[in-house]
Design a protein around this motif. Structure first.
Motif, PDB file in Angstrom:
ATOM      1  N   ASP A  60       0.803  -1.220   0.000  1.00  0.00           N
ATOM      2  CA  ASP A  60       0.000   0.000   0.000  1.00  0.00           C
ATOM      3  C   ASP A  60       0.839   1.276   0.000  1.00  0.00           C
ATOM      4  OD1 ASP A  60      -2.399  -1.297  -0.096  1.00  0.00           O
ATOM      5  OD2 ASP A  60      -2.680  -1.355   2.076  1.00  0.00           O
ATOM      6  N   HIS A  61       2.156   1.141  -0.135  1.00  0.00           N
ATOM      7  CA  HIS A  61       3.022   2.328  -0.212  1.00  0.00           C
ATOM      8  C   HIS A  61       3.250   2.767  -1.664  1.00  0.00           C
ATOM      9  CE1 HIS A  61       4.070   2.327   4.065  1.00  0.00           C
ATOM     10  NE2 HIS A  61       4.059   1.005   3.968  1.00  0.00           N
ATOM     11  N   THR A  62       2.515   2.159  -2.599  1.00  0.00           N
ATOM     12  CA  THR A  62       2.623   2.539  -4.009  1.00  0.00           C
ATOM     13  C   THR A  62       1.238   2.682  -4.621  1.00  0.00           C
ATOM     14  OG1 THR A  62       3.546   1.930  -6.177  1.00  0.00           O
ATOM     15  CG2 THR A  62       2.737   0.139  -4.794  1.00  0.00           C
ATOM     16  N   ALA A  63       1.176   3.365  -5.757  1.00  0.00           N
ATOM     17  CA  ALA A  63      -0.065   3.468  -6.515  1.00  0.00           C
ATOM     18  C   ALA A  63       0.173   3.011  -7.947  1.00  0.00           C
ATOM     19  CB  ALA A  63      -0.593   4.903  -6.502  1.00  0.00           C
ATOM     20  N   GLY A  64       1.195   2.162  -8.131  1.00  0.00           N
ATOM     21  CA  GLY A  64       1.453   1.609  -9.458  1.00  0.00           C
ATOM     22  C   GLY A  64       2.650   2.236 -10.142  1.00  0.00           C
ATOM     23  N   SER A  65       2.952   1.705 -11.324  1.00  0.00           N
ATOM     24  CA  SER A  65       4.110   2.143 -12.102  1.00  0.00           C
ATOM     25  C   SER A  65       3.689   2.547 -13.509  1.00  0.00           C
ATOM     26  CB  SER A  65       5.145   1.022 -12.194  1.00  0.00           C
ATOM     27  OG  SER A  65       5.474   0.510 -10.930  1.00  0.00           O
ATOM     28  N   TYR A  66       4.533   3.336 -14.156  1.00  0.00           N
ATOM     29  CA  TYR A  66       4.313   3.685 -15.558  1.00  0.00           C
ATOM     30  C   TYR A  66       5.647   3.983 -16.211  1.00  0.00           C
ATOM     31  CZ  TYR A  66       4.830   8.648 -14.238  1.00  0.00           C
ATOM     32  OH  TYR A  66       5.306   9.860 -13.774  1.00  0.00           O
ATOM     33  N   VAL A  75       8.825   4.492 -13.875  1.00  0.00           N
ATOM     34  CA  VAL A  75       8.536   5.384 -12.764  1.00  0.00           C
ATOM     35  C   VAL A  75       7.618   4.648 -11.792  1.00  0.00           C
ATOM     36  CG1 VAL A  75       7.604   7.612 -12.052  1.00  0.00           C
ATOM     37  CG2 VAL A  75       8.701   7.369 -14.298  1.00  0.00           C
ATOM     38  N   VAL A  76       8.035   4.508 -10.558  1.00  0.00           N
ATOM     39  CA  VAL A  76       7.241   3.826  -9.536  1.00  0.00           C
ATOM     40  C   VAL A  76       6.702   4.870  -8.573  1.00  0.00           C
ATOM     41  CG1 VAL A  76       7.219   2.065  -7.740  1.00  0.00           C
ATOM     42  CG2 VAL A  76       8.688   1.781  -9.745  1.00  0.00           C
ATOM     43  N   THR A  77       5.391   4.979  -8.462  1.00  0.00           N
ATOM     44  CA  THR A  77       4.788   5.953  -7.557  1.00  0.00           C
ATOM     45  C   THR A  77       4.828   5.411  -6.130  1.00  0.00           C
ATOM     46  OG1 THR A  77       2.545   5.064  -7.841  1.00  0.00           O
ATOM     47  CG2 THR A  77       3.262   6.777  -9.381  1.00  0.00           C
ATOM     48  N   VAL A  78       5.155   6.285  -5.194  1.00  0.00           N
ATOM     49  CA  VAL A  78       5.245   5.901  -3.781  1.00  0.00           C
ATOM     50  C   VAL A  78       4.640   7.007  -2.928  1.00  0.00           C
ATOM     51  CG1 VAL A  78       7.271   4.426  -4.057  1.00  0.00           C
ATOM     52  CG2 VAL A  78       7.577   6.871  -3.620  1.00  0.00           C
ATOM     53  N   THR A  79       4.365   6.679  -1.665  1.00  0.00           N
ATOM     54  CA  THR A  79       3.719   7.651  -0.783  1.00  0.00           C
ATOM     55  C   THR A  79       4.619   8.153   0.336  1.00  0.00           C
ATOM     56  OG1 THR A  79       2.813   5.805   0.511  1.00  0.00           O
ATOM     57  CG2 THR A  79       1.420   6.729  -1.236  1.00  0.00           C
ATOM     58  N   ASP A  80       5.866   7.697   0.389  1.00  0.00           N
ATOM     59  CA  ASP A  80       6.762   8.155   1.452  1.00  0.00           C
ATOM     60  C   ASP A  80       8.214   8.078   0.999  1.00  0.00           C
ATOM     61  OD1 ASP A  80       7.973   5.439   2.522  1.00  0.00           O
ATOM     62  OD2 ASP A  80       5.822   5.123   2.235  1.00  0.00           O
ATOM     63  N   ARG A  98       0.114  11.576  -3.819  1.00  0.00           N
ATOM     64  CA  ARG A  98      -0.801  11.769  -2.687  1.00  0.00           C
ATOM     65  C   ARG A  98      -1.594  10.517  -2.340  1.00  0.00           C
ATOM     66  NH1 ARG A  98      -4.494  16.020  -5.089  1.00  0.00           N
ATOM     67  NH2 ARG A  98      -5.762  15.478  -3.266  1.00  0.00           N
ATOM     68  N   ARG A  99      -1.958   9.726  -3.371  1.00  0.00           N
ATOM     69  CA  ARG A  99      -2.871   8.608  -3.138  1.00  0.00           C
ATOM     70  C   ARG A  99      -2.193   7.280  -3.420  1.00  0.00           C
ATOM     71  NH1 ARG A  99      -6.264  12.826  -5.309  1.00  0.00           N
ATOM     72  NH2 ARG A  99      -5.312  12.443  -7.343  1.00  0.00           N
ATOM     73  N   ASP A 100      -2.376   6.299  -2.541  1.00  0.00           N
ATOM     74  CA  ASP A 100      -1.834   4.972  -2.780  1.00  0.00           C
ATOM     75  C   ASP A 100      -2.874   4.100  -3.485  1.00  0.00           C
ATOM     76  OD1 ASP A 100      -3.641   4.083  -0.827  1.00  0.00           O
ATOM     77  OD2 ASP A 100      -2.148   4.066   0.753  1.00  0.00           O
ATOM     78  N   THR A 101      -2.500   2.861  -3.789  1.00  0.00           N
ATOM     79  CA  THR A 101      -3.408   1.965  -4.506  1.00  0.00           C
ATOM     80  C   THR A 101      -4.694   1.735  -3.725  1.00  0.00           C
ATOM     81  OG1 THR A 101      -1.587   0.828  -5.629  1.00  0.00           O
ATOM     82  CG2 THR A 101      -3.671  -0.346  -5.484  1.00  0.00           C
ATOM     83  N   ALA A 102      -4.587   1.565  -2.421  1.00  0.00           N
ATOM     84  CA  ALA A 102      -5.776   1.305  -1.601  1.00  0.00           C
ATOM     85  C   ALA A 102      -6.779   2.453  -1.711  1.00  0.00           C
ATOM     86  CB  ALA A 102      -5.376   1.088  -0.149  1.00  0.00           C
ATOM     87  N   GLY A 123     -10.492   2.610 -14.315  1.00  0.00           N
ATOM     88  CA  GLY A 123      -9.254   1.934 -13.969  1.00  0.00           C
ATOM     89  C   GLY A 123      -8.241   2.933 -13.461  1.00  0.00           C
ATOM     90  N   ILE A 124      -7.107   2.420 -12.988  1.00  0.00           N
ATOM     91  CA  ILE A 124      -6.077   3.271 -12.386  1.00  0.00           C
ATOM     92  C   ILE A 124      -5.077   3.752 -13.428  1.00  0.00           C
ATOM     93  CG2 ILE A 124      -4.129   3.291 -10.770  1.00  0.00           C
ATOM     94  CD1 ILE A 124      -5.702   1.366  -9.004  1.00  0.00           C
ATOM     95  N   ASP A 125      -4.828   5.054 -13.434  1.00  0.00           N
ATOM     96  CA  ASP A 125      -3.785   5.663 -14.256  1.00  0.00           C
ATOM     97  C   ASP A 125      -2.685   6.154 -13.312  1.00  0.00           C
ATOM     98  OD1 ASP A 125      -2.123   7.074 -15.896  1.00  0.00           O
ATOM     99  OD2 ASP A 125      -3.634   8.498 -16.607  1.00  0.00           O
ATOM    100  N   PRO A 126      -1.609   5.370 -13.130  1.00  0.00           N
ATOM    101  CA  PRO A 126      -0.545   5.773 -12.201  1.00  0.00           C
ATOM    102  C   PRO A 126       0.132   7.079 -12.604  1.00  0.00           C
ATOM    103  CG  PRO A 126      -0.347   3.448 -12.801  1.00  0.00           C
ATOM    104  CD  PRO A 126      -1.342   4.056 -13.733  1.00  0.00           C
ATOM    105  N   ALA A 127       0.140   7.385 -13.901  1.00  0.00           N
ATOM    106  CA  ALA A 127       0.837   8.584 -14.365  1.00  0.00           C
ATOM    107  C   ALA A 127       0.191   9.865 -13.845  1.00  0.00           C
ATOM    108  CB  ALA A 127       0.895   8.603 -15.894  1.00  0.00           C
ATOM    109  N   THR A 128      -1.115   9.826 -13.575  1.00  0.00           N
ATOM    110  CA  THR A 128      -1.808  11.007 -13.036  1.00  0.00           C
ATOM    111  C   THR A 128      -2.272  10.794 -11.605  1.00  0.00           C
ATOM    112  OG1 THR A 128      -3.967  10.255 -13.876  1.00  0.00           O
ATOM    113  CG2 THR A 128      -2.629  11.652 -15.336  1.00  0.00           C
TER     114      THR A 128
END
Length: 357
Positions: A60-66, A75-80, A98-102, A123-128
């Motif tokens: 839950d510390h990520t919201a996906g990759s793009y 690019v791997v999105t993270v929250t911390d 700001r937002r994680d996958t959960a 669906g989830i767009d990690p880039a935005t």
């Protein structure tokens, strides 16, 4: 890759099966897209591996990759900050969001419970770092207002786009596989030990147990599994003694060898091979996609900009030698804007205990 929501639209892609005559003909007129969408960037074997391993490790510390459209970097999105350092140490680029996958999945759960409208997908767009919602032309003004009200309650976590056409399964026309009075396309040849199979769309295999390479022709295989709606995959075992090659028809006299399977990454370039529109190109725009068909929802799908049409259902989404998905459906294609959906192929391979070759 961890996924809790799933979605599909229906596009068919055709794998080359020359030993049984699949993928060698072009029966019927094949409409050509007026233009091709801007392609994404190529993904490497290392990036596929990092995409999956970091998603599992970060939880839950990520919201996906793009893939970055300019540099091609993963690019791997993270929250911390600690997770960002972990990503950099693994060899990828980190981006704090700001937002994680959960949180994004929670927004999709709200859409599921309050705005489950036929003709919509999300669906989830990690880039935005957003949930990307599409509403086709069958969605009435009243229903669209309902959707917009629910989306507004979720703030800028959700964005909505109207798309042309109507989301539908594409199981008409084309020279592909035949069963139950329908035409579809085969996706990838797969194996389990010495046994040979092909995978295709579940909404295709739901319709028949026996499948042929020509309309009214001798059976080449028997259905051994099918799943639709919720999922959209099925498997057919070759029963005619053939051992077809593990490649995909490029419809120019050549074939693409397939040697591995992976989960698609947002931003990457893909190709689709189907018996009606032949080979079209596009890029991945969303994952964890839910599509609300008239006969039930499908979940955990992937949205792309490839063009498709009736008869493409069950065909192949791929990039180079890597198998990515099984075509499910689309809302059609206008100019350079396709909205094609595929079932992640790795999920189907795992479900049936088979591998590409």
């Amino acid at each position: 890759m961890r996924r809790t929501l799933r979605a599909r639209i229906c596009l068919s892609l055709l794998i080359a099966l020359p030993a049984v005559g699949l993928g060698t003909g072009t029966a019927g007129a094949a409409p050509e897209p007026t233009a091709q969408p801007t392609a994404g960037v190529s993904a490497s074997a290392t990036q596929y591996s990092l995409h999956s391993s970091l998603d599992r490790a970060l939880g839950d510390h990520t919201a996906g990759s793009y893939l970055d459209a300019k540099s091609g970097e993963l690019v791997v999105t993270v929250t911390d900050a600690a997770s960002a350092e972990r990503v950099r140490a693994a060899g990828a680029r980190a981006e704090i969001v700001r937002r994680d996958t959960a949180q994004l999945e929670s927004a999709m759960a709200t859409l599921e419970s309050k705005a489950k409208i036929t003709g919509t997908s999300w669906g989830i767009d990690p880039a935005t770092n957003q949930v990307s919602v599409e509403a086709d032309q069958s969605v009435s003004a009243f229903s669209l207002a309902r959707l917009e009200k629910v989306a507004a309650s979720l703030g800028d976590a959700v964005r909505i786009k109207r798309v042309p056409g109507v989301f539908k399964k594409e199981v008409a026309g084309g020279d592909a596989i035949y069963g139950g009075g329908f035409r579809c396309s085969a996706a990838f040849n797969v194996s389990k030990g010495t046994l040979r199979y092909f995978v295709t769309a579940g909404h295709c295999t739901n319709s028949a147990t026996s499948w042929s390479a020509t309309s009214g022709g001798a059976a080449i295989g028997t259905r051994e599994g099918t799943s639709f709606p919720t999922n959209d995959y099925g498997i057919v075992r070759y029963t005619n003694g053939s051992s077809p090659a593990g490649n995909v028809n490029l419809y120019n006299g050549s074939f693409q060898e397939i040697s591995s399977a992976a989960d698609a990454i947002v931003g990457q370039a893909i190709r689709k091979s189907g018996s009606t529109t032949k080979v079209t190109s596009g890029n991945v725009t969303a994952v964890n996609v839910t599509v609300n068909y008239g006969d039930g929802p499908v979940y955990n799908m992937v949205r792309t900009t490839a063009c498709s049409a009736g008869g493409d259902s069950g065909g192949a989404h791929f990039a180079g030698t890597t198998a990515l998905g099984i075509h499910s459906g689309s809302s059609g294609c206008t100019g350079t804007n396709g909205s094609a959906i595929h079932q992640p192929v790795r999920e189907a391979l795992t479900a049936y205990g088979v591998v590409v070759y």
